[in-house]
Design a protein around this motif. Structure first.
Motif, PDB file in Angstrom:
ATOM      1  N   GLY A 256       0.825  -1.139   0.298  1.00 14.65           N
ATOM      2  CA  GLY A 256       0.644  -0.102   0.217  1.00 14.65           C
ATOM      3  C   GLY A 256       0.647   1.132  -0.054  1.00 14.65           C
ATOM      4  O   GLY A 256       2.062   0.902  -0.105  1.00 14.65           O
ATOM      5  N   LEU A 257       0.296   2.745   0.565  1.00 18.01           N
ATOM      6  CA  LEU A 257       0.400   3.787   0.704  1.00 18.01           C
ATOM      7  C   LEU A 257       0.803   3.876   1.808  1.00 18.01           C
ATOM      8  O   LEU A 257       0.277   4.202   2.794  1.00 18.01           O
ATOM      9  N   ARG A 258       2.308   4.122   2.723  1.00 18.65           N
ATOM     10  CA  ARG A 258       3.000   5.054   3.998  1.00 18.65           C
ATOM     11  C   ARG A 258       3.144   6.120   3.595  1.00 18.65           C
ATOM     12  O   ARG A 258       3.871   6.336   2.926  1.00 18.65           O
ATOM     13  N   PHE A 259       2.020   6.487   4.780  1.00 14.95           N
ATOM     14  CA  PHE A 259       2.717   8.234   4.695  1.00 14.95           C
ATOM     15  C   PHE A 259       3.478   8.482   5.739  1.00 14.95           C
ATOM     16  O   PHE A 259       3.987   8.024   7.164  1.00 14.95           O
ATOM     17  N   THR A 260       4.308   9.654   5.671  1.00 14.66           N
ATOM     18  CA  THR A 260       5.321   9.719   7.138  1.00 14.66           C
ATOM     19  C   THR A 260       5.542  11.087   7.775  1.00 14.66           C
ATOM     20  O   THR A 260       5.980  11.321   8.524  1.00 14.66           O
ATOM     21  N   ARG A 261       4.391  11.698   7.272  1.00 17.35           N
ATOM     22  CA  ARG A 261       4.104  12.441   7.917  1.00 17.35           C
ATOM     23  C   ARG A 261       2.486  12.925   8.835  1.00 17.35           C
ATOM     24  O   ARG A 261       2.276  14.309   8.301  1.00 17.35           O
ATOM     25  N   CYS A 262       2.227  11.663   9.372  1.00 18.89           N
ATOM     26  CA  CYS A 262       1.436  12.126   9.852  1.00 18.89           C
ATOM     27  C   CYS A 262       1.188  12.245  11.196  1.00 18.89           C
ATOM     28  O   CYS A 262       2.416  12.095  11.899  1.00 18.89           O
ATOM     29  N   HIS A 263       0.256  13.154  11.203  1.00 22.60           N
ATOM     30  CA  HIS A 263      -0.169  13.430  12.920  1.00 22.60           C
ATOM     31  C   HIS A 263      -1.512  12.685  14.034  1.00 22.60           C
ATOM     32  O   HIS A 263      -2.326  13.150  13.118  1.00 22.60           O
ATOM     33  N   SER A 264      -1.042  12.872  15.197  1.00 20.85           N
ATOM     34  CA  SER A 264      -2.652  13.082  15.650  1.00 20.85           C
ATOM     35  C   SER A 264      -2.781  13.530  16.072  1.00 20.85           C
ATOM     36  O   SER A 264      -1.937  15.011  16.595  1.00 20.85           O
ATOM     37  N   GLN A 265      -3.332  13.573  17.766  1.00 19.41           N
ATOM     38  CA  GLN A 265      -3.989  14.189  18.611  1.00 19.41           C
ATOM     39  C   GLN A 265      -2.757  13.660  19.463  1.00 19.41           C
ATOM     40  O   GLN A 265      -2.042  12.463  19.697  1.00 19.41           O
ATOM     41  N   PRO A 266      -2.301  14.597  20.720  1.00 19.95           N
ATOM     42  CA  PRO A 266      -1.450  13.523  21.449  1.00 19.95           C
ATOM     43  C   PRO A 266      -1.796  13.354  22.933  1.00 19.95           C
ATOM     44  O   PRO A 266      -1.584  11.910  23.636  1.00 19.95           O
ATOM     45  N   ILE A 495      -1.678   4.369  -5.184  1.00 17.77           N
ATOM     46  CA  ILE A 495      -0.415   5.083  -5.085  1.00 17.77           C
ATOM     47  C   ILE A 495      -0.003   4.213  -3.979  1.00 17.77           C
ATOM     48  O   ILE A 495      -0.430   4.409  -3.274  1.00 17.77           O
ATOM     49  N   THR A 496       1.403   3.722  -5.113  1.00 18.02           N
ATOM     50  CA  THR A 496       1.827   3.056  -3.482  1.00 18.02           C
ATOM     51  C   THR A 496       3.726   3.809  -3.143  1.00 18.02           C
ATOM     52  O   THR A 496       3.574   4.521  -4.316  1.00 18.02           O
ATOM     53  N   GLY A 497       4.148   2.950  -2.506  1.00 18.07           N
ATOM     54  CA  GLY A 497       5.012   3.546  -1.371  1.00 18.07           C
ATOM     55  C   GLY A 497       5.324   4.407  -0.696  1.00 18.07           C
ATOM     56  O   GLY A 497       4.146   3.871   0.144  1.00 18.07           O
ATOM     57  N   THR A 498       5.822   5.595  -0.648  1.00 21.25           N
ATOM     58  CA  THR A 498       5.234   6.462   0.293  1.00 21.25           C
ATOM     59  C   THR A 498       4.949   7.305  -0.037  1.00 21.25           C
ATOM     60  O   THR A 498       5.543   8.979  -0.916  1.00 21.25           O
ATOM     61  N   THR A 499       4.420   8.356   0.279  1.00 14.53           N
ATOM     62  CA  THR A 499       4.053  10.391   0.568  1.00 14.53           C
ATOM     63  C   THR A 499       4.601  11.121   1.993  1.00 14.53           C
ATOM     64  O   THR A 499       4.371  10.404   3.225  1.00 14.53           O
ATOM     65  N   ASP A 500       5.607  11.964   1.140  1.00  7.80           N
ATOM     66  CA  ASP A 500       5.816  13.274   2.436  1.00  7.80           C
ATOM     67  C   ASP A 500       4.552  13.979   2.675  1.00  7.80           C
ATOM     68  O   ASP A 500       4.639  15.230   3.284  1.00  7.80           O
ATOM     69  N   LYS A 501       3.500  13.683   2.189  1.00 13.86           N
ATOM     70  CA  LYS A 501       2.330  14.661   2.570  1.00 13.86           C
ATOM     71  C   LYS A 501       1.681  14.868   3.629  1.00 13.86           C
ATOM     72  O   LYS A 501       2.121  13.032   4.747  1.00 13.86           O
ATOM     73  N   LEU A 502       1.680  16.329   3.951  1.00 10.32           N
ATOM     74  CA  LEU A 502       1.448  16.889   5.429  1.00 10.32           C
ATOM     75  C   LEU A 502       0.113  16.090   5.538  1.00 10.32           C
ATOM     76  O   LEU A 502      -0.954  16.580   4.903  1.00 10.32           O
ATOM     77  N   VAL A 503      -0.633  14.920   7.061  1.00  7.63           N
ATOM     78  CA  VAL A 503      -1.660  14.662   6.575  1.00  7.63           C
ATOM     79  C   VAL A 503      -2.086  14.642   8.850  1.00  7.63           C
ATOM     80  O   VAL A 503      -1.122  14.329   9.962  1.00  7.63           O
ATOM     81  N   HIS A 504      -3.666  14.344   9.205  1.00  5.48           N
ATOM     82  CA  HIS A 504      -3.967  14.051  10.169  1.00  5.48           C
ATOM     83  C   HIS A 504      -4.745  13.350  10.198  1.00  5.48           C
ATOM     84  O   HIS A 504      -5.513  12.751   9.076  1.00  5.48           O
TER      85      HIS A 504
END
Length: 729
Positions: A256-266, A495-504
């Motif tokens: 699949g697709l891995r996100f390198t810049r995913c964020h959550s709540q603390p 899309i597969t691989g990685t993405t550096d899209k900023l997501v939450h």
């Protein structure tokens, strides 16, 4: 309502639709001529009336024991005539069972009149099919579907080609076309398209962002892993010191697709509420996992939307609820038709715990919690058969208590650790969870299921590892508390691989609605959601500007908000403060993440570079536009302001000689008057400046700059940004 509506189309002499097709509010061309008040040329009337036109008596003629009645009727209708000798208790009988009007006139003769008085009525029994020759060919137009394109489409007259999948679509089959929004509705023959997802393409260059799918709706599986930050993920931190073996999740990542810049709540509760509602904590009010943080019933949740939209998806949630309320809260507050798992944040013992199931609690359950949750999930999936389903699996593993999971859940080759330390047990709990996820996936058709896996917050402080540490872990607004793994796999992830899209995590709300075929904008009308769908990222068409917002409040420790924007992706602003305390003074910290992953150097303690200053201004503006009260200074009108300066020594530090006074003090663009080098207690201080503003100037204040004479030894400038502002009314 109650009026007459006219719809006009343009056709050729043979009835074939021609440009501009539908004539509505927009007209493509140059109108000519004046007003037309009458038609002078011969007119052929093809049709009059409508299917909903009522019947009314038009004429009555009598004579020779015969009555002729004429009604206004619907052309193409079929009527029956009924008679009765009385309107009071009389019985109606059918005299004529099938009478067809001539155009819009229905004429009937009754030659059986034997009474001096009779009552008549007609009923419309049916309407003949419309003659749609030249407009709709049912062998061609089998489907009407709305595609979403990037805006600024070509003018209709400049369209040279139009396809859906590999099928050519006639320009005459454009039902609606909005260039500015990119919304286009097409009629086309879907029976010739193979199973799968098909995009619409205009002029070979304009490609729709969404797909027309054949073969049924795809299932949705959301896996939420408790207390799992990127430092504990072998996919995100391959050089980590102690990492688990996760072969089943690894297989998903590779596919699949891995996100390198995913964020959550603390923290876990705010993350769950954020995913469920598409709103930030200051809106849904769940700011921490305390008993007072309860998801309000007024919030609109994902399962409530699926239900309101009459979705075909079967739905269930298993695992951890942790959003407060009574035993029926998952249903009443969350909207879940089916729930089984734990009510609060965790269990005291993974093999002796209380299980909540659709409002009923069973005490002292001895099955391993992760195993029990997967049992529920597999049973649900199997029960759905070929129907589409949406399953929310919110595991409580590897949340504390740290423990040794059952030996039979070890990965091939055994657990990677055998010690009794917190870190060893945490890793084994993750490995056992991965084994059970593998068992769940045995009943999942990955060709028909979109799977999303996310950590709900950072790794616990007891087991956090590099690049984080030094108190930066779960519960913090620093990266160690909010930077989490996210990956997705399935038929809609193209899309597969990685993405550096900023997501939450908030973005999963609209993503799941999109995957379920639900119009999120329409479904959430009246709610201020902040979710941006990941579907364009899945399809490689994303152009959206994205911003991460993480929040924590009501915890009396580290409350505040963190912001990252893809406009200045290297910078992160943290505003520490209590949004609900009007006397609280916010503290600001700015970090450069690529060079300072664990956020140890607050850039605001030194003069900012031009880029850093622009990033700070941009992020602060984002915070103010969003609202919520985090950056608000104490309310009121202020006479005296105390400004704290960066605490450092050397030639670029505030003058050690307290008799050296500032040459300029600017607070939020306003010039302030210097009073003294002292703090709010009246103590002489090198790193504090007391100043005054015109009474009534007010606040809140977000930034201040204090400038001293240049260093007499080096000639260097000495201008400092505030690290704290205290305003006294």
């Amino acid at each position: 309502p109650g009026g007459t509506y006219a719809y006009f189309v343009t056709i050729a002499a043979d009835g074939t639709p021609v440009f501009p097709y539908a004539m509505g509010r927009e007209y493509y061309g140059t109108p000519a001529g004046g007003n037309v008040n009458s038609i002078t040329e011969p007119v052929t009337l093809l049709f009059e009336g409508g299917a909903e036109k009522g019947s009314s008596i038009d004429a009555i003629q009598t004579g020779n024991d015969e009555i002729t009645l004429t009604w206004k009727a619907v052309e193409g209708g079929s009527y029956q005539l009924e008679t009765s000798p009385s309107l009071r208790g009389g019985s109606w009988k059918t005299t004529l069972s099938s009478v067809n009007p001539e155009q819009d006139k229905l004429v009937v003769d009754d030659k059986t009149v034997a009474l001096s008085r009779n009552f008549y009525r007609v009923k419309k029994a049916a309407v003949a099919p419309y003659d749609d020759s030249g407009f709709v060919d049912n062998n061609i137009f089998t489907t009407t579907y709305t595609f979403r394109f990037p805006a600024n489409l070509p003018l209709p007259e400049n369209i040279n080609s139009l396809t859906v999948g590999a099928q050519e679509v006639s320009l005459a089959n454009i039902s609606s076309y909005d260039r500015s929004t990119g919304i286009v509705t097409l009629c086309f023959n879907s029976t010739t398209l193979p199973d799968g997802d098909h995009q619409a393409v205009i002029n070979s260059t304009h490609i729709s962002e969404n797909f027309f799918s054949i073969g049924g709706q795809k299932n949705i599986l959301l896996l939420i892993i408790d207390d799992w930050g990127i430092d504990a993920s072998p996919f995100d931190n391959p050089t980590g010191i102690a990492l688990p073996k996760l072969p089943n999740m690894d297989a998903l990542v590779r596919r699949g697709l891995r996100f390198t810049r995913c964020h959550s709540q603390p923290l876990c509760s705010p993350t769950r509420a954020t995913i469920l509602t598409g709103r930030h904590p200051f809106e849904h009010t769940v700011g921490n996992p305390s008993n007072s943080s309860i998801l309000p019933t007024s919030e609109l949740t994902l399962p409530e939307i699926f239900t309101a939209q009459n979705s075909r998806f079967g739905m269930a949630a298993y695992g951890k609820w942790h959003l407060g309320g009574t035993a029926n809260a998952p249903s009443v507050r969350g909207g879940w038709p089916e729930f089984a798992g734990i009510r609060r944040g965790g269990v005291t013992n993974y093999t002796l715990w209380d299980k909540l199931e659709n409002g009923t609690t069973t005490e002292d359950v001895t099955s391993y919690t992760t195993t029990d949750q997967v049992n529920e999930g597999t049973d649900f999936i199997v029960s759905q058969g070929t129907n589409p389903w949406f399953l929310w699996m919110a595991f409580n593993a590897p949340h504390t208590p740290f423990h040794s999971p059952p030996s039979n859940l070890a990965p091939v080759g055994g657990y990677s650790t055998s010690g009794s330390s917190n870190s060893d047990q945490y890793i084994r709990a993750l490995e056992a969870l991965d084994t059970e996820i593998g068992r769940l996936l045995t009943v999942v058709d990955l060709n028909r299921t979109n799977v999303i896996v996310i950590g709900d917050n950072g790794t616990p402080g007891q087991v956090v590892q590099a690049p984080f540490g030094n108190g930066h872990a779960k519960g913090d607004l620093y990266q160690g508390g909010i930077h989490v793994p996210l990956f997705a796999v399935g038929p809609d992830i193209r899309i597969t691989g990685t993405t550096d899209k900023l997501v939450h995590c908030v973005d999963l709300f609209s993503t799941i609605l999109d995957l379920g075929g639900i119009d999120g904008n329409a479904a959430t009308a009246g709610f201020s959601t902040h979710s941006q769908s990941l579907l364009p990222i899945f399809h490689g068409t994303d152009t959206a500007s994205r911003c991460v917002i993480a929040e924590k409040f009501g915890d009396n420790n580290g409350n505040g908000r963190a912001l990252i924007s893809d406009v200045y992706p290297d910078y992160k602003l943290i505003i520490f403060g209590d949004k609900d305390d009007i006397s609280d003074t916010p503290i600001f910290e700015l970090y450069n993440l690529p060079s300072d992953a664990n956020e140890q150097t607050n850039l605001l303690l030194s003069p900012l570079s031009n880029e850093a200053q622009s990033a700070y201004d941009h992020l602060l503006a984002k915070d103010l536009a969003l609202g919520g009260g985090y950056s608000d200074s104490p309310a009121g009108s202020f006479d005296t302001i105390y400004i704290e300066l960066p605490n450092r020594t050397g030639p670029t530090s505030p003058p050690n000689n307290l008799s050296v006074n500032p040459t300029a003090i600017i607070i939020d663009g306003q010039s302030a008057s210097f009073v003294a080098r002292e703090d709010s207690s009246g103590t002489a201080q090198r790193y504090w400046v007391k100043c005054s503003l015109t009474p009534g100037t007010g606040g809140p204040f977000t930034s201040a700059t204090v400038t001293f004479p240049n260093n007499p030894n080096t000639g260097g400038a000495r201008s400092f940004n505030s690290t704290q502002i205290i305003a006294n009314p």
